[in-house]
Design an enzyme around this catalytic site. Structure first.
Site, PDB file in Angstrom:
ATOM      1  N   GLY A 107     -28.413  12.094   4.797  1.00  0.00           N
ATOM      2  CA  GLY A 107     -29.750  11.900   4.235  1.00  0.00           C
ATOM      3  C   GLY A 107     -29.810  12.369   2.791  1.00  0.00           C
ATOM      4  N   THR A 166      -3.173   5.813 -15.383  1.00  0.00           N
ATOM      5  CA  THR A 166      -3.376   7.066 -14.648  1.00  0.00           C
ATOM      6  C   THR A 166      -2.214   8.014 -14.943  1.00  0.00           C
ATOM      7  OG1 THR A 166      -4.482   5.805 -12.926  1.00  0.00           O
ATOM      8  CG2 THR A 166      -3.807   8.039 -12.344  1.00  0.00           C
ATOM      9  N   GLU A 213      -3.004  -4.290 -19.115  1.00  0.00           N
ATOM     10  CA  GLU A 213      -3.400  -4.374 -20.533  1.00  0.00           C
ATOM     11  C   GLU A 213      -4.846  -4.841 -20.599  1.00  0.00           C
ATOM     12  OE1 GLU A 213      -0.720  -6.905 -22.672  1.00  0.00           O
ATOM     13  OE2 GLU A 213       1.018  -5.641 -22.187  1.00  0.00           O
ATOM     14  N   GLY A 231      -4.891  -7.829 -16.404  1.00  0.00           N
ATOM     15  CA  GLY A 231      -5.057  -6.882 -15.301  1.00  0.00           C
ATOM     16  C   GLY A 231      -4.514  -7.486 -14.024  1.00  0.00           C
ATOM     17  N   GLN A 287     -25.263   8.475   4.391  1.00  0.00           N
ATOM     18  CA  GLN A 287     -26.486   8.108   5.112  1.00  0.00           C
ATOM     19  C   GLN A 287     -26.808   9.137   6.202  1.00  0.00           C
ATOM     20  OE1 GLN A 287     -28.133   5.622   3.946  1.00  0.00           O
ATOM     21  NE2 GLN A 287     -29.784   5.456   5.454  1.00  0.00           N
ATOM     22  N   ILE A 288     -25.790   9.583   6.895  1.00  0.00           N
ATOM     23  CA  ILE A 288     -25.987  10.582   7.960  1.00  0.00           C
ATOM     24  C   ILE A 288     -26.509  11.895   7.372  1.00  0.00           C
ATOM     25  CG2 ILE A 288     -24.724  12.037   9.621  1.00  0.00           C
ATOM     26  CD1 ILE A 288     -23.050   9.472  10.277  1.00  0.00           C
ATOM     27  N   GLU A 312      -4.197  -0.602  -8.483  1.00  0.00           N
ATOM     28  CA  GLU A 312      -2.983  -1.108  -7.808  1.00  0.00           C
ATOM     29  C   GLU A 312      -3.248  -2.428  -7.065  1.00  0.00           C
ATOM     30  OE1 GLU A 312      -0.098   1.591  -6.388  1.00  0.00           O
ATOM     31  OE2 GLU A 312      -0.925   3.249  -7.553  1.00  0.00           O
ATOM     32  N   GLY A 315       3.343   1.265  -3.842  1.00  0.00           N
ATOM     33  CA  GLY A 315       2.170   1.973  -4.385  1.00  0.00           C
ATOM     34  C   GLY A 315       0.916   1.716  -3.559  1.00  0.00           C
ATOM     35  N   THR A 337      -6.780  -5.300  -6.950  1.00  0.00           N
ATOM     36  CA  THR A 337      -8.148  -5.328  -6.394  1.00  0.00           C
ATOM     37  C   THR A 337      -8.125  -5.898  -4.972  1.00  0.00           C
ATOM     38  OG1 THR A 337      -8.495  -7.571  -7.185  1.00  0.00           O
ATOM     39  CG2 THR A 337      -9.104  -5.787  -8.707  1.00  0.00           C
TER      40      THR A 337
HETATM   41  N1  CAA Z   1       8.168  -8.198  -4.652  1.00  0.00           N
HETATM   42  C1  CAA Z   1       9.156  -8.755  -5.397  1.00  0.00           C
HETATM   43  N2  CAA Z   1       8.970  -9.879  -6.143  1.00  0.00           N
HETATM   44  C2  CAA Z   1       7.763 -10.456  -6.106  1.00  0.00           C
HETATM   45  C3  CAA Z   1       6.701  -9.928  -5.349  1.00  0.00           C
HETATM   46  C4  CAA Z   1       6.942  -8.746  -4.597  1.00  0.00           C
HETATM   47  N3  CAA Z   1       5.988  -8.192  -3.866  1.00  0.00           N
HETATM   48  N4  CAA Z   1       5.609 -10.686  -5.541  1.00  0.00           N
HETATM   49  C5  CAA Z   1       5.959 -11.681  -6.355  1.00  0.00           C
HETATM   50  N5  CAA Z   1       7.270 -11.524  -6.703  1.00  0.00           N
HETATM   51  C6  CAA Z   1       8.059 -12.409  -7.569  1.00  0.00           C
HETATM   52  C7  CAA Z   1       8.080 -13.836  -6.985  1.00  0.00           C
HETATM   53  O1  CAA Z   1       9.113 -13.990  -6.053  1.00  0.00           O
HETATM   54  C8  CAA Z   1       8.293 -14.652  -8.227  1.00  0.00           C
HETATM   55  O2  CAA Z   1       9.663 -14.563  -8.580  1.00  0.00           O
HETATM   56  P1  CAA Z   1      10.499 -15.835  -9.150  1.00  0.00           P
HETATM   57  O3  CAA Z   1       9.897 -16.168 -10.470  1.00  0.00           O
HETATM   58  O4  CAA Z   1      11.883 -15.331  -9.256  1.00  0.00           O
HETATM   59  O5  CAA Z   1      10.318 -16.937  -8.158  1.00  0.00           O
HETATM   60  C9  CAA Z   1       7.510 -13.875  -9.275  1.00  0.00           C
HETATM   61  O6  CAA Z   1       7.399 -12.540  -8.807  1.00  0.00           O
HETATM   62  C10 CAA Z   1       6.134 -14.457  -9.537  1.00  0.00           C
HETATM   63  O7  CAA Z   1       5.431 -14.481  -8.319  1.00  0.00           O
HETATM   64  P2  CAA Z   1       4.002 -15.166  -8.225  1.00  0.00           P
HETATM   65  O8  CAA Z   1       4.098 -16.585  -8.719  1.00  0.00           O
HETATM   66  O9  CAA Z   1       3.480 -14.919  -6.854  1.00  0.00           O
HETATM   67  O10 CAA Z   1       3.187 -14.313  -9.310  1.00  0.00           O
HETATM   68  P3  CAA Z   1       1.713 -14.490  -9.885  1.00  0.00           P
HETATM   69  O11 CAA Z   1       1.799 -14.505 -11.349  1.00  0.00           O
HETATM   70  O12 CAA Z   1       1.016 -15.595  -9.172  1.00  0.00           O
HETATM   71  O13 CAA Z   1       1.050 -13.062  -9.521  1.00  0.00           O
HETATM   72  C11 CAA Z   1      -0.111 -11.488  -8.150  1.00  0.00           C
HETATM   73  C12 CAA Z   1       0.945 -12.613  -8.237  1.00  0.00           C
HETATM   74  C13 CAA Z   1      -0.029 -11.019  -6.701  1.00  0.00           C
HETATM   75  C14 CAA Z   1      -1.517 -11.926  -8.454  1.00  0.00           C
HETATM   76  C15 CAA Z   1       0.316 -10.326  -9.102  1.00  0.00           C
HETATM   77  O14 CAA Z   1       0.122 -10.658 -10.449  1.00  0.00           O
HETATM   78  C16 CAA Z   1      -0.433  -9.046  -8.822  1.00  0.00           C
HETATM   79  O15 CAA Z   1      -0.081  -8.293  -7.900  1.00  0.00           O
HETATM   80  N6  CAA Z   1      -1.487  -8.716  -9.628  1.00  0.00           N
HETATM   81  C17 CAA Z   1      -2.185  -7.439  -9.512  1.00  0.00           C
HETATM   82  C18 CAA Z   1      -1.588  -6.462 -10.468  1.00  0.00           C
HETATM   83  C19 CAA Z   1      -1.854  -5.040 -10.066  1.00  0.00           C
HETATM   84  O16 CAA Z   1      -1.819  -4.677  -8.889  1.00  0.00           O
HETATM   85  N7  CAA Z   1      -2.067  -4.181 -11.055  1.00  0.00           N
HETATM   86  C20 CAA Z   1      -2.229  -2.780 -10.811  1.00  0.00           C
HETATM   87  C21 CAA Z   1      -1.830  -2.006 -12.014  1.00  0.00           C
HETATM   88  S1  CAA Z   1      -1.087  -0.464 -11.681  1.00  0.00           S
HETATM   89  C22 CAA Z   1      -2.339   0.614 -11.360  1.00  0.00           C
HETATM   90  O17 CAA Z   1      -3.424   0.243 -11.040  1.00  0.00           O
HETATM   91  C23 CAA Z   1      -1.924   2.036 -11.425  1.00  0.00           C
HETATM   92  C24 CAA Z   1      -3.026   3.016 -11.349  1.00  0.00           C
HETATM   93  O18 CAA Z   1      -3.908   3.103 -12.152  1.00  0.00           O
HETATM   94  C25 CAA Z   1      -3.013   4.002 -10.253  1.00  0.00           C
END
Ligand code: CAA
Length: 384
Positions: A340, A158, A127, A131, A337-338, A364, A242, A366
């Site tokens: 040029g 996407t 959103e 992000g 670069q290669i 997916e 992903g 950063t």
């Molecule tokens: N699998 C399953 N569960 C998971 C998990 C995983 N990989 N990672 C975390 N969880 C669960 C945790 O176990 C936890 O669960 P409980 O509450 O039950 O204990 C919960 O999720 C929260 O975990 P965190 O406290 O670790 O979560 P956080 O809020 O600190 O966030 C983060 C972690 C890694 C930063 C996450 O927010 C993240 O991945 N952010 C990036 C988002 C992203 O990748 N967006 C991409 C959008 S899609 C896109 O880009 C598509 C496109 O255009 C092609």
């Protein structure tokens, strides 16, 4: 983990490679230049089973494993990175969660047309104000009798302008943080759903993204995917898959740039011989080849782990995406670069590869988020 590919995996790799060389690569420059959605190529991907590679045939898929999917993603992305991400979103971000969390009826009604490529999917998590911190979304879904009513917006979606189905994440309990997130299946012809105009991007011009809007968008209660309040886990688990797809996309882009740089360095003469004979160029080629191979190994490991069903591969997927995307950045810049001066012009595909590679460090998750994911796991290992 077996480093030798099975016959099935090799077959899919060859099918995707031949298709990419004959049909995709020759059209990629025009699709990019004119920002054209590749309708015909998306149809051909579907005919080849590449829109639901790792989905069981009974649900419209091709029945291969996730390693085969990564192999195909590399080949298609080497031909055209835009087509690669269209394929990746449908496979990894839509079909995979429907396959893992869908009810039998949801698999029949939604997964089957998506995996067979009759329909196209997109994934609504990001959103404007949410992000990287994905758990802080503002989109809400409220229960009203036997329906859910969704209000809010998502951006950078996407496939958004062309999708028939969106998996959207919304808060069903506003005060519960990430434990209030749920996932819904929404056909894009549902009243109350609307798309904005396509985003104007640096690269992957043929893949369209846009903002999407939900205004009192009503869906039947049985279009909740998985359990209420467990949507954040659905999103994170989906991104674990992903990120393998995006890593393979980055690998394909890097390989395409490398192969062009290698060929050019043998053809281009300077100071009495091909530039490939200059150590400055030859060492660049050596580094590029090594980094490409290292990325491929990380990707294959992550995909292989995903195929081991009950094994969590969050860290390995993040490592594969982090390394492959930053590798693609370095490799495409070295390829330019290669080449040029000609490499900086649109007469040369490498300029497109540089632009296309950049997004793999952002979407997916950063590179910074990949480092958060990896370091969180690493830090857990240390301590008393
Ligand atoms: N699998 C399953 N569960 C998971 C998990 C995983 N990989 N990672 C975390 N969880 C669960 C945790 O176990 C936890 O669960 P409980 O509450 O039950 O204990 C919960 O999720 C929260 O975990 P965190 O406290 O670790 O979560 P956080 O809020 O600190 O966030 C983060 C972690 C890694 C930063 C996450 O927010 C993240 O991945 N952010 C990036 C988002 C992203 O990748 N967006 C991409 C959008 S899609 C896109 O880009 C598509 C496109 O255009 C092609």
């Amino acid at each position: 983990m077996d480093l030798l590919l099975s016959e099935e995996q090799q077959l899919l790799q060859k099918t995707a490679r031949d298709f990419a060389a004959k049909e995709v690569a020759p059209r990629a420059a025009k699709l990019d230049e004119e920002s054209l959605w590749p309708t015909e190529l998306v149809g051909q991907l579907a005919e080849l089973g590449l829109m639901g590679v790792a989905v069981e045939p009974e649900y419209g898929g091709a029945g291969f494993d996730n390693l085969a999917y990564a192999l195909a993603m590399e080949e298609i992305s080497a031909g055209c990175a835009s087509l690669g991400v269209i394929m990746s979103v449908n496979n990894s971000l839509v079909c995979d969660p429907l396959r893992r969390h869908g009810s039998e009826a949801q698999k029949r009604d939604f997964l089957t047309p998506l995996a067979s490529g009759q329909k196209l999917g997109c994934f609504g998590l990001t959103e404007p104000m949410s992000g990287s911190d994905a758990g802080t979304m503002a989109t809400v879904a409220e229960r009203d009798g036997d329906q859910w009513v969704i209000n809010g917006s998502k951006n950078f979606i996407t496939n958004g302008p062309h999708a028939d189905t969106i998996l959207v994440f919304a808060m069903t309990r506003k005060d519960a943080g990430h434990r209030g997130v749920s996932c819904f299946i929404v056909p894009t012809d549902t009243p109350g759903f609307a798309c904005g105009s396509p985003d104007k991007k640096l690269g992957i011009h043929a893949a369209k993204s846009c903002s999407v809007f939900f205004e009192n968008c009503r869906i039947p209660a049985d279009q909740l995917l998985g359990e209420e309040g467990r949507g954040f886990g659905v999103a994170m688990g989906t991104l674990d898959g992903g990120r393998i797809g995006i890593a393979a996309q980055a690998l394909g882009i890097a390989r395409a740039a490398y192969e062009k740089a290698l060929a050019y360095s043998k053809e281009r003469h300077a100071f009495g011989g091909p530039i490939a004979e200059k150590q400055g160029i030859a060492f660049m080629l050596a580094d590029m080849a090594t980094e490409i191979d290292a990325a491929r190994l990380l990707i294959h490991r992550a995909a292989w782990l995903k195929d081991q069903k009950s094994v969590r591969h969050t860290t390995e997927s993040a490592m594969a995406k982090l390394f492959a995307s930053e590798m693609a950045h370095r490799v495409t810049h070295r390829a330019l670069q290669i080449h040029g001066g000609i490499g900086y012009t649109r007469e040369c595909d490498v300029e497109r590869h540089v632009r296309d590679a950049r997004i793999t460090e952002i979407y997916e998750g950063t590179s910074e988020i990949m480092r958060v994911v990896i370091s969180t796991q690493e830090l857990r290992k240390v301590g008393p």
